[in-house]
Design a protein around this motif. Structure first.
Motif, PDB file in Angstrom:
ATOM      1  N   SER A 166      70.500   6.946  76.424  1.00 58.58           N
ATOM      2  CA  SER A 166      70.755   5.517  76.616  1.00 58.58           C
ATOM      3  C   SER A 166      72.220   5.212  76.899  1.00 58.58           C
ATOM      4  O   SER A 166      72.547   4.164  77.427  1.00 58.58           O
ATOM      5  N   LYS A 178      70.576   7.583  66.745  1.00 64.53           N
ATOM      6  CA  LYS A 178      70.599   6.448  67.658  1.00 64.53           C
ATOM      7  C   LYS A 178      71.950   6.154  68.264  1.00 64.53           C
ATOM      8  O   LYS A 178      72.432   6.652  69.166  1.00 64.53           O
ATOM      9  N   ARG A 198      64.817   9.515  71.265  1.00 67.80           N
ATOM     10  CA  ARG A 198      64.019   8.675  72.138  1.00 67.80           C
ATOM     11  C   ARG A 198      63.014   9.514  72.921  1.00 67.80           C
ATOM     12  O   ARG A 198      63.317  10.617  73.366  1.00 67.80           O
ATOM     13  N   GLN A 217      53.594   1.620  76.064  1.00 66.33           N
ATOM     14  CA  GLN A 217      54.555   2.610  75.587  1.00 66.33           C
ATOM     15  C   GLN A 217      54.558   3.852  76.474  1.00 66.33           C
ATOM     16  O   GLN A 217      55.620   4.349  76.867  1.00 66.33           O
ATOM     17  N   ALA A 232      56.265   2.974  79.573  1.00 67.71           N
ATOM     18  CA  ALA A 232      57.681   2.678  79.356  1.00 67.71           C
ATOM     19  C   ALA A 232      58.526   3.942  79.396  1.00 67.71           C
ATOM     20  O   ALA A 232      59.572   3.975  80.058  1.00 67.71           O
ATOM     21  N   THR A 269      61.787  -0.153  77.738  1.00 65.51           N
ATOM     22  CA  THR A 269      61.202  -0.332  76.421  1.00 65.51           C
ATOM     23  C   THR A 269      59.808  -0.887  76.594  1.00 65.51           C
ATOM     24  O   THR A 269      59.463  -1.472  77.628  1.00 65.51           O
ATOM     25  N   ARG A 270      59.037  -0.683  75.564  1.00 64.30           N
ATOM     26  CA  ARG A 270      57.666  -1.176  75.560  1.00 64.30           C
ATOM     27  C   ARG A 270      57.643  -2.678  75.837  1.00 64.30           C
ATOM     28  O   ARG A 270      56.816  -3.167  76.617  1.00 64.30           O
ATOM     29  N   GLU A 271      58.558  -3.400  75.231  1.00 61.51           N
ATOM     30  CA  GLU A 271      58.588  -4.855  75.394  1.00 61.51           C
ATOM     31  C   GLU A 271      58.780  -5.260  76.858  1.00 61.51           C
ATOM     32  O   GLU A 271      58.118  -6.168  77.358  1.00 61.51           O
ATOM     33  N   THR A 272      59.672  -4.569  77.516  1.00 62.30           N
ATOM     34  CA  THR A 272      59.940  -4.909  78.915  1.00 62.30           C
ATOM     35  C   THR A 272      58.703  -4.655  79.766  1.00 62.30           C
ATOM     36  O   THR A 272      58.397  -5.432  80.677  1.00 62.30           O
TER      37      THR A 272
END
Lengths: 230, 230
Positions: A147, A230, B68, B180, B183, B189-192
DNA sequence: GGCTTTCTGTGCGTCCAATCACAATTCGGG
DNA sequence: CCCGAATTGTGATTGGACGCACAGAAAGCC
């Protein structure tokens, strides 16, 4: 046209070839020179050659629909490229760009192809190299999962210094890629690479020496691993 | 242990195998079932099997140092996997996860390996498949070059609907991946993904039908191409 | 059929890399 | 050695994805 058999023999892939085969191939081969930024292979129709990089470095790239450059991999001295067409007859999937002055040896596909597949030993080396390429692409994909720009660049440097396998000295020297060349490998802008390089130089991970980049492996590894949580 | 030869014959890779070879192999093969989210192959030591996916779908993944998940590729019904160890004897470079209930056929490497390399026709199919994998990874890498989440998702969907080649109907149906799963394939991300899917559904590109996803190819292509300028 | 667990949907604040626009420097070629 | 081009360096701004924290929905499981 026509190169010396000794020249062909330098390439790992052709090492196992018989003397007769080499004598047969040498007169059919040709050498081409490319200037910096010149296009060596074009994406599109199948490549009718098996190509060997005699001198310099190439970068395989492609473009997105948005027109953005995407860096795929580097071709280093002694390696071959454009072999996918050779194998499956399909089109060439990417561009190959000269990152400096380079020399390339071209072997006509029609001549080398039968040799490749009839010689079991050669066929196996070819297949193993393909497998290696898949592995390489997988780790390259991993890098893009990072990231943080710093991490991505460190990881990319780790990949680049590990290309000549064998010994593992403290410091490695590589032909310095331009910031732009690096940027497209790890999905960053040139500016971000510039700024990140400052950090790396400040930390003593990187030193620029003319055309070369001196990398302190331990420090690099440490930085790459840092921020694990992270 | 022991499966029917008919079962083995279903797999494209083994189609060209002689009847005797199949009779020899069948008793050595075994079938394993996996539940959703179960790990089929672990990254690490070489895989002593050549694996075939009989039923379901797998996802090849790996993890970054940050922890990740990174999505590498999907394995669809009838395909084989874990073949890299088979080819070069090196370690398994990625994890393979079951995305649902799946069935896998395992062929002991010691048995299948000699067959693979002695049979020239088989060896060639194997090599061609490898080349195809390289090509696939290249286009996958391209997708990550897209700057816009919407583009990346569209491009990924284009890849996924093109996996069964042949006819090109207007609408394609695919087993719906979770947000997911998608993603991690395109570095989002899952949300996006969730939010982007809303857009796609609103535009009529996507319709969810139970476990399936119905995709309107023309609309998808149009959306993927849009925004070409920057 | 009720339970847990996984998956999907949504709001909001934060942050950081992209972008743009230049300056400075190095490189390369004639 | 000088000139143009390529590369590198830097500041200010801003957009948009991430991350978090939930709520709701759906899917498995006993």
């Amino acid at each position: 046209m026509a190169v010396h058999t000794l020249l062909l023999q330098q390439f790992p892939l052709l090492k196992t070839l018989s003397a007769e085969a080499l004598v047969h191939l040498a007169p059919l081969a040709s050498v081409r020179e490319f200037a910096k930024r010149e296009m060596v292979l074009t994406k599109g129709p199948p490549v009718p050659f098996l190509c060997f990089l005699l001198e310099g470095r190439l970068q395989a790239i492609d473009f997105t629909v948005e027109g953005r450059e995407v860096g795929l991999y580097f071709v280093e001295q002694g390696d071959y490229f454009g072999e996918l067409s050779m194998i499956d007859g399909e089109s060439q999937p990417e561009y190959l760009i000269s990152t400096g002055r380079t020399q390339v040896v071209l072997l006509p596909g029609a001549e080398i192809r039968p040799v490749l597949f009839s010689n079991p030993q050669l066929a196996e080396t070819l297949t193993r190299r393909l497998a290696q390429r898949v592995r390489h692409q997988l780790t390259q994909r991993q890098v893009l999962g990072l990231s943080n720009p710093l991490h991505r660049i460190c990881a990319q440097l780790q990949i680049m210094i590990s290309s000549p396998p064998g010994n593992a000295p403290q410091t490695h020297v590589i032909r310095a890629p331009t910031h732009q060349e690096l940027a497209i490998m790890v999905n960053l802008t040139r500016e971000t690479v510039t700024r990140t390089f400052q950090v790396l130089q400040a930390q003593g991970v990187l030193v620029r020496q003319g055309d070369n980049l001196v990398v302190d492996k331990p420090k690099l590894d440490q930085l790459a691993a840092k921020g694990e949580e992270k």
